[in-house]
Write an enzyme that holds these catalytic residues in place. Structure first.
Site, PDB file in Angstrom:
ATOM      1  N   SER A 183       0.795  -1.227   0.000  1.00  0.00           N
ATOM      2  CA  SER A 183       0.000   0.000   0.000  1.00  0.00           C
ATOM      3  C   SER A 183       0.827   1.277   0.000  1.00  0.00           C
ATOM      4  O   SER A 183       0.328   2.336  -0.347  1.00  0.00           O
ATOM      5  CB  SER A 183      -0.935  -0.001   1.202  1.00  0.00           C
ATOM      6  OG  SER A 183      -0.195  -0.144   2.388  1.00  0.00           O
ATOM      7  N   HIS A 211      -5.717  -3.834  -1.147  1.00  0.00           N
ATOM      8  CA  HIS A 211      -5.658  -2.792  -2.180  1.00  0.00           C
ATOM      9  C   HIS A 211      -5.809  -3.359  -3.594  1.00  0.00           C
ATOM     10  O   HIS A 211      -5.646  -2.633  -4.573  1.00  0.00           O
ATOM     11  CB  HIS A 211      -4.347  -2.004  -2.089  1.00  0.00           C
ATOM     12  CG  HIS A 211      -4.339  -0.996  -0.983  1.00  0.00           C
ATOM     13  ND1 HIS A 211      -4.861   0.276  -1.124  1.00  0.00           N
ATOM     14  CD2 HIS A 211      -3.895  -1.076   0.289  1.00  0.00           C
ATOM     15  CE1 HIS A 211      -4.724   0.940   0.006  1.00  0.00           C
ATOM     16  NE2 HIS A 211      -4.140   0.146   0.884  1.00  0.00           N
ATOM     17  N   LYS A 242     -11.881  -0.265   1.363  1.00  0.00           N
ATOM     18  CA  LYS A 242     -11.143   0.489   0.350  1.00  0.00           C
ATOM     19  C   LYS A 242     -11.997   0.626  -0.910  1.00  0.00           C
ATOM     20  O   LYS A 242     -12.960   1.370  -0.891  1.00  0.00           O
ATOM     21  CB  LYS A 242      -9.777  -0.146   0.150  1.00  0.00           C
ATOM     22  CG  LYS A 242      -8.939   0.185   1.385  1.00  0.00           C
ATOM     23  CD  LYS A 242      -7.663  -0.519   1.534  1.00  0.00           C
ATOM     24  CE  LYS A 242      -6.987  -0.017   2.807  1.00  0.00           C
ATOM     25  NZ  LYS A 242      -6.151  -1.013   3.449  1.00  0.00           N
TER      26      LYS A 242
HETATM   27  C1  LIG Z   1      -5.785  -1.271   4.707  1.00  0.00           C
HETATM   28  C2  LIG Z   1      -5.243  -2.608   4.896  1.00  0.00           C
HETATM   29  C3  LIG Z   1      -5.724  -3.437   5.910  1.00  0.00           C
HETATM   30  C4  LIG Z   1      -6.736  -2.949   6.913  1.00  0.00           C
HETATM   31  O1  LIG Z   1      -8.029  -2.955   6.407  1.00  0.00           O
HETATM   32  P1  LIG Z   1      -9.176  -2.288   7.296  1.00  0.00           P
HETATM   33  O2  LIG Z   1     -10.428  -2.844   6.751  1.00  0.00           O
HETATM   34  O3  LIG Z   1      -9.064  -0.820   7.146  1.00  0.00           O
HETATM   35  O4  LIG Z   1      -8.935  -2.712   8.702  1.00  0.00           O
HETATM   36  C5  LIG Z   1      -5.224  -4.714   6.006  1.00  0.00           C
HETATM   37  N1  LIG Z   1      -4.273  -5.158   5.154  1.00  0.00           N
HETATM   38  C6  LIG Z   1      -3.777  -4.385   4.182  1.00  0.00           C
HETATM   39  C7  LIG Z   1      -2.745  -4.935   3.270  1.00  0.00           C
HETATM   40  C8  LIG Z   1      -4.244  -3.081   4.024  1.00  0.00           C
HETATM   41  O5  LIG Z   1      -3.749  -2.310   3.063  1.00  0.00           O
END
Ligand SMILES: *Cc1c(COP(=O)(O)O)cnc(C)c1O
Length: 394
Positions: A183, A211, A242
């Site tokens: 990310s 992502h 996301k």
């Molecule tokens: C954003 C992200 C998370 C967390 O997801 P949430 O639903 O916001 O808790 C977990 N793993 C990765 C790789 C992320 O980029």
């Protein structure tokens, strides 16, 4: 006594402020569309994860409202006692169908999905092989499991194999786990090569597609689809927070594993279920994506426009292959000043420094979205050019 007991915290906070690493929260008072109200100011949104503009999509909002009317506000129990609603199961079936996996379990967030999924699979007698740049929630999930954690070099299947050969025989079972899309840099894991190593040595496989969902693969079906590896990865971790634009996490994959998670995953057993409104909105998001690839296509068109524009201006945008666009600045104070100046000019793009990214690799991370028009992108590029010149970056 009480006062002196806490002075170390004051000192730590002061040190954070002095090093420029102290985080100030910006307050948002609008939907996360192309333009939003931040600290009372209308600004161009270049930094939410609303890749497809679904967070305020009328169909998702209506689905959430209907669910509120039908179910009320809170599920009032954990899933295993009295908290499993019809909409939860429907969502699990639909997301499994969308991702071409056998089954899925929805949990409260992506972070929680990692904490939920890793400990049931590996314990004290086992070993986890983890990419050096894996997300914090994978690291935390791995630590919770109490398995031995062996870090392999970033996106390096050769190093993975070397370490598997060296260590696996000392343990009962091994698990290889990687982010799909990283990310902070927007690069992607060589999933086919990681899978080949895992197959050779009989490792369990897990990929976190936070992502990648809604972004990679056909119509946003994710990184496994991107590589054509359907049915190969044992566990796919995901998030609805996301590209799907809502909130919540998922553990998807082989049925036997999902069945097992329903019995063992602690956040599923010990924390309140996801709300009906959130789940219904997630369902609507999957419907929108299943009907057309239009939003995903626009996301990629916008990504190309923005990245090309930034490169022509002379910015270093790293080696991303996704809509994540890191604008590399190095020094955290410079990155924060750049971000502040952009904000004054009407562009919201946050600076990221340690510990979110390594020391000395501070950046502004631009998140391109399908919600942006060509005029919006031009406006953003113009402001980046102006501040970039002012600060001597380009
Ligand atoms: C954003 C992200 C998370 C967390 O997801 P949430 O639903 O916001 O808790 C977990 N793993 C990765 C790789 C992320 O980029």
């Amino acid at each position: 006594m009480t006062e002196t007991k806490l002075t170390w915290i004051e000192e730590e906070l002061t040190a954070l402020r002095e090093s420029g690493l102290f985080t100030h929260l910006r307050i948002i008072d609008s939907p996360p569309g192309a333009w939003m109200t931040v600290d009372g100011k209308k600004v161009l949104n270049l930094c939410t994860n609303n890749y497809l503009g679904l967070a305020n999509h009328p169909r998702l909002v209506q689905a959430a409202k209907d669910a509120l009317d039908h179910y009320g506000v809170g599920p009032t129990a954990v899933r295993t006692i009295a908290g499993t609603l019809a909409v939860h199961r429907e969502l699990e079936r639909k997301i499994a169908e969308f991702k071409h996996v056998e089954d899925a379990l929805c949990v409260q967030s992506g972070l929680i999905a990692n904490q939920a999924a890793i400990p049931p699979l590996v314990g004290k007698e086992d070993v986890i092989f983890s990419d050096r740049l894996n997300h914090a929630s994978i690291i935390d999930g791995a630590r919770l499991s109490r398995a031995k954690i062996i870090v392999y070099e970033h996106c390096d299947p050769v190093d993975l194999e070397t370490k598997v050969k060296k260590h696996l025989h000392n343990y009962r079972r091994g698990l290889v786990v990687s982010d799909g899309v990283f990310s902070m840099d927007g690069d992607i894991a060589p999933l086919d090569k990681l899978y080949a190593v895992a197959e050779k040595y009989g490792l369990l496989t897990m990929v976190d597609d936070a992502h990648g969902e809604g972004v990679l693969g056909h119509g946003g079906r994710g990184i496994v689809d991107h590589f054509g590896l359907h049915g190969k990865f044992d566990v796919e971790i995901g998030t609805f927070s996301k590209a799907f634009g809502v909130s919540g996490g998922m553990i998807a994959g082989k049925k036997v594993i999902v069945d097992y998670m329903r019995q063992k995953a602690r956040p599923f057993l010990f924390s309140n279920a996801v709300t009906a409104a959130d789940s219904a909105a997630c369902l609507a998001a999957i419907e929108v994506l299943s009907e057309s690839t239009e939003l995903v296509d626009r996301l990629w068109q916008n990504t190309e426009l923005f990245k090309d524009g930034m490169q022509q201006l002379g910015f270093d945008v790293g080696h991303s292959v996704t809509p994540i666009t890191p604008v590399m600045l190095g020094d955290v104070k410079l990155a924060k000043e750049f971000s502040r100046k952009l904000f004054d000019e009407g562009v919201f793009a946050m600076a990221l420094g340690f510990p979110t990214v390594p020391q000395g690799l501070a950046r502004i991370r631009v998140m391109v979205s399908a919600a942006l028009s060509t005029d919006d992108l031009d406006f953003g590029l113009e402001k980046f050019a102006q501040i970039g010149k002012e600060l001597g970056v380009i």
